[in-house]
Design a protein around this motif. Structure first.
Motif, PDB file in Angstrom:
ATOM      1  N   PRO A 251      26.571  73.570  43.187  1.00 49.01           N
ATOM      2  CA  PRO A 251      27.148  73.276  42.034  1.00 49.01           C
ATOM      3  C   PRO A 251      27.156  74.509  41.131  1.00 49.01           C
ATOM      4  O   PRO A 251      28.226  74.695  40.401  1.00 49.01           O
ATOM      5  CB  PRO A 251      26.126  72.311  41.336  1.00 49.01           C
ATOM      6  CG  PRO A 251      25.742  71.627  42.477  1.00 49.01           C
ATOM      7  CD  PRO A 251      25.422  72.674  43.284  1.00 49.01           C
ATOM      8  N   LEU A 254      30.034  76.620  42.315  1.00 45.45           N
ATOM      9  CA  LEU A 254      31.240  76.067  41.663  1.00 45.45           C
ATOM     10  C   LEU A 254      31.527  76.488  40.340  1.00 45.45           C
ATOM     11  O   LEU A 254      32.779  76.685  40.017  1.00 45.45           O
ATOM     12  CB  LEU A 254      31.309  74.275  42.058  1.00 45.45           C
ATOM     13  CG  LEU A 254      31.541  73.895  43.264  1.00 45.45           C
ATOM     14  CD1 LEU A 254      31.119  72.381  43.399  1.00 45.45           C
ATOM     15  CD2 LEU A 254      32.949  74.069  43.781  1.00 45.45           C
ATOM     16  N   LEU A 255      30.450  76.403  39.488  1.00 42.12           N
ATOM     17  CA  LEU A 255      30.542  76.645  38.179  1.00 42.12           C
ATOM     18  C   LEU A 255      30.753  78.052  37.798  1.00 42.12           C
ATOM     19  O   LEU A 255      31.932  78.289  37.167  1.00 42.12           O
ATOM     20  CB  LEU A 255      29.414  76.096  37.422  1.00 42.12           C
ATOM     21  CG  LEU A 255      29.387  76.193  35.882  1.00 42.12           C
ATOM     22  CD1 LEU A 255      30.321  75.178  35.330  1.00 42.12           C
ATOM     23  CD2 LEU A 255      28.105  75.620  35.367  1.00 42.12           C
ATOM     24  N   LYS A 261      34.378  72.115  37.126  1.00 43.80           N
ATOM     25  CA  LYS A 261      33.089  71.323  36.925  1.00 43.80           C
ATOM     26  C   LYS A 261      32.716  70.800  38.262  1.00 43.80           C
ATOM     27  O   LYS A 261      33.157  70.132  38.975  1.00 43.80           O
ATOM     28  CB  LYS A 261      33.722  70.148  36.088  1.00 43.80           C
ATOM     29  CG  LYS A 261      33.675  70.835  34.366  1.00 43.80           C
ATOM     30  CD  LYS A 261      34.226  69.570  33.501  1.00 43.80           C
ATOM     31  CE  LYS A 261      34.450  69.961  32.045  1.00 43.80           C
ATOM     32  NZ  LYS A 261      34.679  68.763  31.270  1.00 43.80           N
ATOM     33  N   PRO A 262      31.347  70.755  38.641  1.00 42.82           N
ATOM     34  CA  PRO A 262      30.884  70.331  39.849  1.00 42.82           C
ATOM     35  C   PRO A 262      30.822  68.888  39.773  1.00 42.82           C
ATOM     36  O   PRO A 262      31.176  68.215  40.795  1.00 42.82           O
ATOM     37  CB  PRO A 262      29.224  70.791  39.716  1.00 42.82           C
ATOM     38  CG  PRO A 262      29.313  72.142  38.942  1.00 42.82           C
ATOM     39  CD  PRO A 262      30.438  71.887  37.803  1.00 42.82           C
ATOM     40  N   SER A 263      30.638  68.133  38.541  1.00 41.42           N
ATOM     41  CA  SER A 263      30.528  66.662  38.587  1.00 41.42           C
ATOM     42  C   SER A 263      32.047  65.967  39.139  1.00 41.42           C
ATOM     43  O   SER A 263      31.909  65.000  39.734  1.00 41.42           O
ATOM     44  CB  SER A 263      30.378  66.095  37.199  1.00 41.42           C
ATOM     45  OG  SER A 263      31.588  66.577  36.385  1.00 41.42           O
ATOM     46  N   HIS A 265      33.841  67.602  41.242  1.00 37.90           N
ATOM     47  CA  HIS A 265      34.017  67.857  42.759  1.00 37.90           C
ATOM     48  C   HIS A 265      33.143  66.803  43.517  1.00 37.90           C
ATOM     49  O   HIS A 265      33.471  66.303  44.365  1.00 37.90           O
ATOM     50  CB  HIS A 265      33.591  69.141  43.173  1.00 37.90           C
ATOM     51  CG  HIS A 265      33.914  69.592  44.494  1.00 37.90           C
ATOM     52  ND1 HIS A 265      35.004  69.358  44.933  1.00 37.90           N
ATOM     53  CD2 HIS A 265      32.945  70.007  45.530  1.00 37.90           C
ATOM     54  CE1 HIS A 265      35.326  69.789  46.309  1.00 37.90           C
ATOM     55  NE2 HIS A 265      33.721  70.222  46.661  1.00 37.90           N
ATOM     56  N   TYR A 266      31.822  66.290  43.019  1.00 36.69           N
ATOM     57  CA  TYR A 266      31.157  65.272  43.764  1.00 36.69           C
ATOM     58  C   TYR A 266      32.123  64.045  43.733  1.00 36.69           C
ATOM     59  O   TYR A 266      32.062  63.254  44.825  1.00 36.69           O
ATOM     60  CB  TYR A 266      29.979  64.912  42.810  1.00 36.69           C
ATOM     61  CG  TYR A 266      28.817  66.234  42.778  1.00 36.69           C
ATOM     62  CD1 TYR A 266      27.975  65.973  44.343  1.00 36.69           C
ATOM     63  CD2 TYR A 266      28.380  66.918  41.899  1.00 36.69           C
ATOM     64  CE1 TYR A 266      27.131  67.023  44.378  1.00 36.69           C
ATOM     65  CE2 TYR A 266      27.472  67.818  42.083  1.00 36.69           C
ATOM     66  CZ  TYR A 266      26.615  67.841  43.313  1.00 36.69           C
ATOM     67  OH  TYR A 266      25.839  68.884  43.326  1.00 36.69           O
ATOM     68  N   CYS A 406      33.081  72.896  48.958  1.00 44.51           N
ATOM     69  CA  CYS A 406      32.962  73.841  47.869  1.00 44.51           C
ATOM     70  C   CYS A 406      33.602  75.080  48.189  1.00 44.51           C
ATOM     71  O   CYS A 406      34.409  75.770  47.335  1.00 44.51           O
ATOM     72  CB  CYS A 406      31.564  74.032  47.571  1.00 44.51           C
ATOM     73  SG  CYS A 406      30.659  72.666  46.873  1.00 44.51           S
TER      74      CYS A 406
END
Length: 431
Positions: A251, A254-255, A261-263, A265-266, A406
């Motif tokens: 994450p 990613l950030l 925003k990692p959230s 991508h999850y 990612c």
């Protein structure tokens, strides 16, 4: 449903439960027709480990040569290829270092008593200590010298995998520099070898339930349930290390690198991650991974079609982390404190062998056997981790797939693509 038609993980689970029950019920001298059950377990377990060892050289050579030759043959190699390989090498190294730190802090294999008493291992601690006694920081130079063996056949026979892996990388690279039919002939040959080895690997893994049963039953007969305390600690050490890589390292990349925003991508990768967890196969999950990355994350097909198939072959963050922790745990179980040089070798080998690990369930057992052979630890130590290997396989495969995705997002952003993870719902993929 017959036992033979059950999925492999259910067969292994049943074998594990039966092995524990039988190991608790019988004594070491319990036998039939003059042969002890312990001797039968020992024979079957050794046979399974020998079969894994048999696969090492041809599987690792063919998989690396095919993988590297395939990369070099791609018209997209250039800048996109450089970014992809750089990302995969970086994240795998991060994962291995996290695993090494966690296993050194928790030390799940360090117990009171000898390896034979606690784990049922037969190798002598004294002999192993003598083997590692002279290892020091200066031996790091020797590691690099071993990368260029004087005789590649002798290196393979002696289990010096570092030189074999380096040779395979060179061989695969220079296949791409051959002209026309020569290159295709070489690639076809090594593809054929790889496919044959995959089929033999699948055959050996069909007997994994029998191997698990024999190895676990032997251990429980020797030690009772005493060995399962450290095994539980090993399990949680791997889970903690995978969790750090999955929820912190990736994450942050990613950030900070991708600027997304990692959230989001999850959420975009939810279906692929669940499939990876249930199948324990990054290769089997690849079609769904590509769909999630393109439709939900908004990465172009140009980027995803290059980055993701390559990642399913060479990017195994979770696997590399697991290999490192497993080898350190086995060394600790023998009471061996590995020095800086040997730990450095484990990091390098985990990084290199993770490239050649097939994207199928339990394939990392072969890579662990390679590392154990290279650092001089007995292969019987693999029997310690078989009981929890399947569930950890599912977890590390999810980490592998998430890392691939990612990479696709970060590389797409670096290529100037827009509209990536800018909303939570599905995003139409762009050509």
């Amino acid at each position: 449903m017959s036992v033979l038609k059950m999925k492999l993980h259910w067969q292994i689970l049943i074998a594990l439960v039966l092995a524990i029950l039988i190991g608790l019920l019988i004594e070491r001298d319990t036998g039939i027709f003059g042969v002890t059950l312990y001797a039968i377990f020992d024979f079957l377990g050794t046979l399974f480990l020998n079969a894994l060892k048999m696969l090492i050289v041809p599987l690792i050579v063919s998989s690396i040569i095919v993988g590297v030759a395939g990369i070099g043959d791609s018209s997209n190699l250039g800048r996109l290829g450089g970014k992809t390989i750089g990302y995969y090498a970086m994240t795998s190294l991060f994962a291995i270092v996290v695993g090494l730190l966690v296993v050194n802090i928790i030390q799940p294999g360090m117990v009171e008593g000898s390896a034979e008493d606690v784990f049922g291992l037969s190798a002598s601690k004294g002999e192993l200590e003598a083997q590692f006694a002279d290892k020091g920081a200066a031996d790091i130079v020797e590691i690099f010298l071993r990368m260029v063996p004087t005789n590649i056949v002798a290196a393979a026979a002696a289990g010096q995998m570092l030189g074999l892996i380096f040779f395979s990388l060179l061989y695969g690279f220079f296949i791409t520099r051959l002209n026309g039919n020569l290159a295709q002939t070489q690639l076809d040959f090594w593809n054929g070898v790889f496919e044959v080895m995959m089929k033999i690997t699948e055959l050996v893994m069909r007997f994994a339930p029998i191997g698990v049963f024999a190895l676990v039953a032997k251990t429980v007969t020797d030690t009772g349930l005493e060995a399962f305390g450290p095994l539980a600690l090993f399990f949680f050490s791997v889970v903690i290390a995978l969790g750090i890589h999955f929820f912190v390292t990736l994450p942050l990349l990613l950030l900070l690198v991708g600027g997304v925003k990692p959230s989001r991508h999850y959420r975009a990768m939810g279906a692929a991650l669940l499939t990876a967890f249930s199948t324990a196969s990054s290769s089997a999950t690849l079609p769904l991974t590509m769909e999630c990355v393109e439709k939900n994350a908004g990465v172009s097909n140009r980027t995803s079609s290059f980055v993701l198939p390559l990642g399913a072959t060479v990017n195994m963050d979770g696997t590399a982390l697991y290999e490192c922790v497993a080898v350190m745990f086995i060394a600790q179980a023998y009471g061996i404190e590995l020095g800086l040089a040997t730990q450095f070798m484990i990091v390098i080998l985990a990084l290199l062998t993770s490239i050649g690990v097939a994207g199928i369930p339990a394939a990392s057992l072969v890579a662990i056997a390679i590392i154990l052979s290279a650092v001089g630890l007995p292969l019987e130590g693999i029997g310690l981790i078989l009981a929890v290997d399947r569930i950890l396989d599912m977890m590390r495969t999810s980490v592998n797939v998430f890392s691939d995705s990612c990479g696709a997002v970060i590389i797409a952003k670096s290529e100037g693509e827009t509209g990536i993870l800018e909303q939570d719902g599905p995003i139409p993929a762009r050509a």
